[in-house]
Design a protein around this motif. Structure first.
Motif, PDB file in Angstrom:
ATOM      1  N   ARG A  68       5.651  -8.867   3.996  1.00  0.00           N
ATOM      2  CA  ARG A  68       5.934  -7.454   3.786  1.00  0.00           C
ATOM      3  C   ARG A  68       4.644  -6.726   3.388  1.00  0.00           C
ATOM      4  O   ARG A  68       3.870  -7.214   2.576  1.00  0.00           O
ATOM      5  N   ILE A  69       4.452  -5.549   3.972  1.00  0.00           N
ATOM      6  CA  ILE A  69       3.336  -4.699   3.552  1.00  0.00           C
ATOM      7  C   ILE A  69       3.922  -3.654   2.608  1.00  0.00           C
ATOM      8  O   ILE A  69       4.715  -2.804   3.022  1.00  0.00           O
ATOM      9  N   GLN A  72       4.735   0.339   3.202  1.00  0.00           N
ATOM     10  CA  GLN A  72       4.694   0.674   4.633  1.00  0.00           C
ATOM     11  C   GLN A  72       5.823   1.656   4.964  1.00  0.00           C
ATOM     12  O   GLN A  72       6.968   1.451   4.547  1.00  0.00           O
ATOM     13  N   HIS A  77       7.737  -0.312   9.394  1.00  0.00           N
ATOM     14  CA  HIS A  77       8.312  -1.505   8.783  1.00  0.00           C
ATOM     15  C   HIS A  77       9.401  -2.092   9.695  1.00  0.00           C
ATOM     16  O   HIS A  77       9.482  -3.301   9.912  1.00  0.00           O
ATOM     17  N   ARG A  80       7.792  -3.821  12.579  1.00  0.00           N
ATOM     18  CA  ARG A  80       7.130  -5.047  12.119  1.00  0.00           C
ATOM     19  C   ARG A  80       8.141  -6.181  11.962  1.00  0.00           C
ATOM     20  O   ARG A  80       7.906  -7.312  12.381  1.00  0.00           O
ATOM     21  N   GLU A 436       2.452  -3.776  -5.526  1.00  0.00           N
ATOM     22  CA  GLU A 436       1.674  -4.963  -5.161  1.00  0.00           C
ATOM     23  C   GLU A 436       2.129  -6.198  -5.935  1.00  0.00           C
ATOM     24  O   GLU A 436       1.956  -7.312  -5.462  1.00  0.00           O
TER      25      GLU A 436
END
Lengths: 701, 701
Positions: A68-69, A72, A77, A80, A436
């Motif tokens: 997972r980014i 995003q 997403h 992706r 993060e």
């Protein structure tokens, strides 16, 4: 960002120093320094029966393409995650459950084990995979017959045919039997007409419906010859090659959600859409060309529940995925708590490591115990599932047991995921709120696990009803004397909590060291008897209160049930807790290493005692614990926390996560590096003789 | 989306029908049909002392320009919220707290009241406003002196000078006294040198730091003449007109967060950045040109806490904003629960309205009671704040009380926001997970309220310490006999829970109707005595256990404190609950309408009883409640829920939200429209004679 997304989470070190590097502050529990778990052995234990498959899945998702980014945007997403599903299919990750003749492996247990840990990469990946292969594909596989398998299964596995699972409607979620969509058979055309009669009957919240689904397995009221045969499942094409809706099909995007935004949830509606008669998935009910209905299962109710039961794997998988996600959150929070320091310790030199605070131990360690219990209970659940769907042990009793077990465990683990991830988030302070560090994303994604694939409260109510019916069976065919005895006992409120159970937990004399006698009185057997006794008595009490319902009008009976609903749900939860406790105990008993057994026994005790503390008022009111002994439960928990504190890092390391699974900068060792740098700075400053004097010290002079 | 973002939430109707339209299913509590609250009067009561300002703020944010756009990407969201702040400033929304000579109104209570309800538009707007005017602006105002006010306050108010509040560092959050940033005075240049000596001393999580801040109020260790005078606040320019960092200043974007993504949180660091001596905000401590330090407050500790205390308004405001957000979530969930139907009622005709389920009442109604308590407690808190900062009642004792009150209430309301919003989300099922229905967004945004502006556990620990010190004061100067008596009593564990309190809650004879005697035994006074007695005894017990710490080494003393930390925090929470209960009771006592008094008394009882049930084991173990009476608490709560059920809609309507504040499609009446359409469809089908026969009915024949 200063921290790389992935780094060695800590220097290689002797596993006997708990935090992996510098020893943490001194602990009072001397005995704890002797026993140590064997981490690899515990990892094997936690990964369970299909450990190899789980390792294979975890290895695959070390590829950053699966990650997972954070932050995003939704549209990207979604694309992706679709790409990740393709990658998964290419790597053989989608075929395990399906029959060998379609390129599958026919391995049901491994299939679930392989999907669960995808949650580590991105919960959207896990759930969209679940939609495609666990729901859409599984409906074709489990509710369809050979002709359907021949037509669609290969393309389902390869993702050439992405699909939606169209059961829930805007108007009906938990009460599937009352959905409004109709499938009316037209014998002249030999077609079913799929139709949405009103807005509440729109299919809703369906993954793959907003964008990617080319077809759907649609649940609808099957009507033929003027008779409604109840809910059945139909294969309905949705979109053409260009992604445009086929004639009569329409829909909407559900838009942004609380999480899982890598999945294109949406709504569907049908305006007299015609499909061939053969598109009825006809394993449990069929319509002949002339419109006559047939089924192997004569009872409409049993037929309905058999069809739904064939799709139980979603709940089994959510139980496992929630457990893995919870473990990840604890790995992050415990690792950080073992490195982060805040406030002077009183010694005037070092600041205190968070996990040395009594409150911080209380926040995290019982939750580590809880997730251990979940791992073991989930493995039993998957084994039972595998026995049934693999055909080695497929009886209707086993199916009923499996459904009850899944309905008891899924609510507990999905709720606990939210509770534990939130506590971990708060325990990491502001850094826990940064995307993060992953805790907030996990909470957002797993939020809906509590209400989809069966609303947790509704599932627990099902379990409660099963417990009531088991209870009633004891008296079926019983002779008059037994019943009379029951009735008398019931009136006195003592049938289950009479002499036998009432003394539990306080049979051991309270002499000598209070600490020792407490432990003797709250060990293995006593924990079990307290937990099991609670379930039995709650069910017995509820059954007694509900007896008038048998002779009441439907409305009155509903009112009586309603007055007991909350407690019935609580009894079902107690049953689930008991099952988890038993699974934990069985797992500990199977360990043959002394140190591991010792530490895991403490952890199991912490789990059991935490459950007893949670329901302490109940145990007191019902005379299961004396006030004296009850008062010691909390102190015993505190002592167990202190004993387990030096093992905390070992216990979360044993989850077996690698840096590519963890990825949170705060659990990467960056915090330790910052602490070391700060301490070195102050040490060098002091050594230089140029450090400013503090005003406080100056004033003291 | 089928549902417009805003629509009349329900047809205008007689307020006496609870759900606003068609009457809900029958309820058994006949007495409930008589009493009714006067909704406008209750709204006045809830909006409190500064109701006019709150109405003004609510009116302003009916403009869609202030609304959060669900799912908006972070970069756009940040710019949108900056624009909203400008709009707020243009509309006079930013000036209330500031002195009249700078264009302000000098009205402290109104200022807080006006900010709280911005949470209804977008929590990012509320918090970014709080950063600009409540923290950055307030630091200049409260910690600076006239020269600072002259230089910056006008631009702060107008947003021509957007700023960050740079207190927290990556390495130190709760322990502000230990921050690493230094401000070293250079007498030759008459400048302070602001410097970040290591990575952990970077300022972190600061709103306005990543993008919009042109300056910051930076907290740093003030060093002059080789002496560290502790943490002081400095005005430090950050960026030039083009938004580029000034020389020596650097930073990073904190990136995506769990919520509040309309705010540009970021990190800052300083490499020997020079600022004029005058930029020290010198109200509580100053440095002369020659480098000599002076302060009106000689004690460094008291000076530090005085400076922090001047910034208490953030906590007061979070308490209010959490309360408003919680009320919004309950408005949405209760309205939906009053319209949504699921499962047949047993009557064979209508499906049951969710709020008629016992479990659903249990999930929502005690939380309505809780938020009422919070409204009343918050108003008391704002009044105390206004008395101090408006100068009418500004003593150091009052300031200490205010800080304790804020530290007790902010944790309870921010945690309760998360708990209640989550329960509301789950109570709305899949629709609760859609961003458009706002519950998930509220949870995500309010998540960090639990750990910023003072971590909740740390705040409660402060409250606990204050309670311990108050307790100790009782014995200060006491004669030997009194102390001896205390010591003896303490050993026996009876000093506070002796004859007097021990019998509370069971003094009323248990005869006659069990229901009536329970209520007599758990009324107003008894609730108060149980809640207050618990605080007193917990503190007395902890004080007794901590007595050895007085003669122990610092390390041993810390260990003794640590062993009691968890319970001390729990005692502080109990104190906060007591304060909320008292505020609720005072508010009820001030009502002069009979129906309103009756219903709000039930609601207050539900709040009190829910607190007692939550801590039931404690009351049992400590002999405050007999097991017999304890067993009735739960049943009494069930009965109160049933009584209040017909008032549920009235109680959430009394929050006074308009459709522009609610905006959730599920609370707009759309659900009722869907239900009506479905029922009309089935009725017409039945009337047509063409309805299919159900297989079940066919089989019964």
């Amino acid at each position: 960002m200063t921290d790389a997304a992935v780094r060695p989470k800590k220097p290689a070190t002797d596993k006997r120093t708990p935090a992996g590097g510098a020893p943490t502050a001194a602990h009072s529990a001397e005995e704890a320094h002797e026993a140590r778990i064997r981490i690899p052995a515990v990892t094997d234990l936690l990964l369970g029966t299909w450990a190899d498959t789980r390792r294979e899945a975890r290895q695959l998702i070390k590829d950053p393409a699966f990650w997972r980014i954070e932050g995003q945007p939704m549209a990207e997403h979604r694309e992706r995650v679709l790409g990740q599903l393709r990658l998964l299919a290419e790597n053989g990750g989608s075929r395990r459950a399906f029959p060998k003749e379609y390129g599958g492996l026919g391995d049901n247990g491994a299939n679930l084990a392989g999907f669960m840990d995808l949650v580590l990469a991105d919960p959207s990946l896990q759930i969209k995979s679940g939609v495609q292969w666990g729901l859409f594909g599984s409906a074709i596989h489990q509710l369809g017959t050979k002709k359907h398998h021949d037509m669609w299964l290969r393309d389902v596995i390869s993702l050439d045919l992405p699909g939606a699972f169209a059961m829930t409607e805007t108007g009906h979620g938990s009460d599937v039997a009352a959905i409004g969509t109709t499938a009316t058979y037209d014998a002249d055309a030999e077609e079913f007409v799929i139709h949405t009669p009103f807005r509440g009957a729109w299919k809703d919240y369906l993954g793959n419906a907003a964008l990617h689904g080319r077809a759907a397995t649609v649940f609808a009221q099957l009507i033929t010859g003027g008779v409604n045969y109840g809910v059945h499942c139909f294969f309905v094409p949705l979109r053409d090659e260009n992604g445009a809706f086929l004639p009569g099909v329409g829909g909407e995007d559900d838009g942004a959600k609380g999480g899982l935004n890598g999945i294109d949830n949406g709504r569907l509606h049908f305006d007299h859409v015609r499909i061939p008669r053969e598109n009825l998935l006809n394993r449990y009910g069929d319509v002949a060309a002339d419109g006559s209905y047939s089924s192997e299962i004569p009872s409409p109710g049993r037929r309905f529940f058999t069809m739904l039961g064939a799709l139980v794997q979603g709940r089994v998988c959510l139980d496992g995925a929630s457990t893995t996600a919870t473990a990840l959150a604890l790995h992050i929070a415990v690792t950080y708590a073992n490195q982060r320091r805040q406030f002077d310790s009183g010694s005037g030199t070092d600041e205190v490591v968070l996990l040395d605070y009594g409150k911080h131990q209380r926040r995290l360690l019982p939750r580590v115990a809880q997730v251990y219990a979940q791992f073991f209970a989930n493995d039993e659940l998957v084994r039972k599932f595998d026995g049934i769907f693999g055909g080695t042990n497929d009886t209707s009793e086993e199916r009923e047991d499996l459904e009850t077990l899944a309905a008891a465990l899924k609510p507990l683990s999905t709720w606990n995921a939210l509770d534990t991830i939130q506590e971990c988030r708060e325990a990491c302070g502001g850094s826990g709120y940064l995307a993060e560090n992953r805790l907030v994303g996990l909470h957002q994604d797993l939020d809906v696990y509590a209400t989809f694939e069966g609303d947790n409260n509704v599932l627990l109510q099902l379990v409660g009803k099963r417990l009531l019916s088991d209870y009633a069976k004891q008296f079926r065919g019983a002779d008059a004397a037994k019943l009379a005895k029951y009735a008398v006992g019931q009136t006195a409120g003592k049938v289950f909590h009479g002499a036998g159970l009432r003394q539990l937990g306080q049979a051991v004399a309270d002499f000598g060291s209070p600490a020792r006698s407490v432990e003797l009185g709250l060990r293995d057997e006593q924990q079990h008897e307290l937990l099991a006794g609670r379930v039995e008595q709650m069910i017995s009490d509820i059954a007694g209160r509900m007896r008038p319902a048998a002779k009441a009008s439907p409305v009155e009976a509903a009112a009586i049930f309603n007055a007991n609903q909350s407690e019935l749900i609580e009894a079902a939860r107690a049953h689930g807790e008991l099952l988890q406790w038993e699974a934990f105990s069985d797992a500990v008993n199977a360990v043959d290493d002394e140190g591991t057994t010792q530490v895991l026994t403490w952890l199991r005790d912490l789990f059991g005692l935490t459950l007893i503390e949670k329901h302490l008022a109940w145990h007191l009111i019902n005379g299961r614990l004396s006030t004296q002994r009850a008062a010691t439960v909390t102190r015993y928990i505190d002592r167990l926390c202190l004993r387990l504190r030096p093992h905390a890092q070992d216990l979360v390391d044993a989850f077996g996560f690698e840096p590519e699974h963890v990825r949170a900068p705060i659990a990467s060792g960056a915090e330790r590096a910052r602490q070391d740098e700060a301490r070195e700075y102050y040490a060098a400053l002091a050594a230089s003789g140029e450090a400013p004097v503090s005003e406080k010290k100056l004033r003291k002079k």
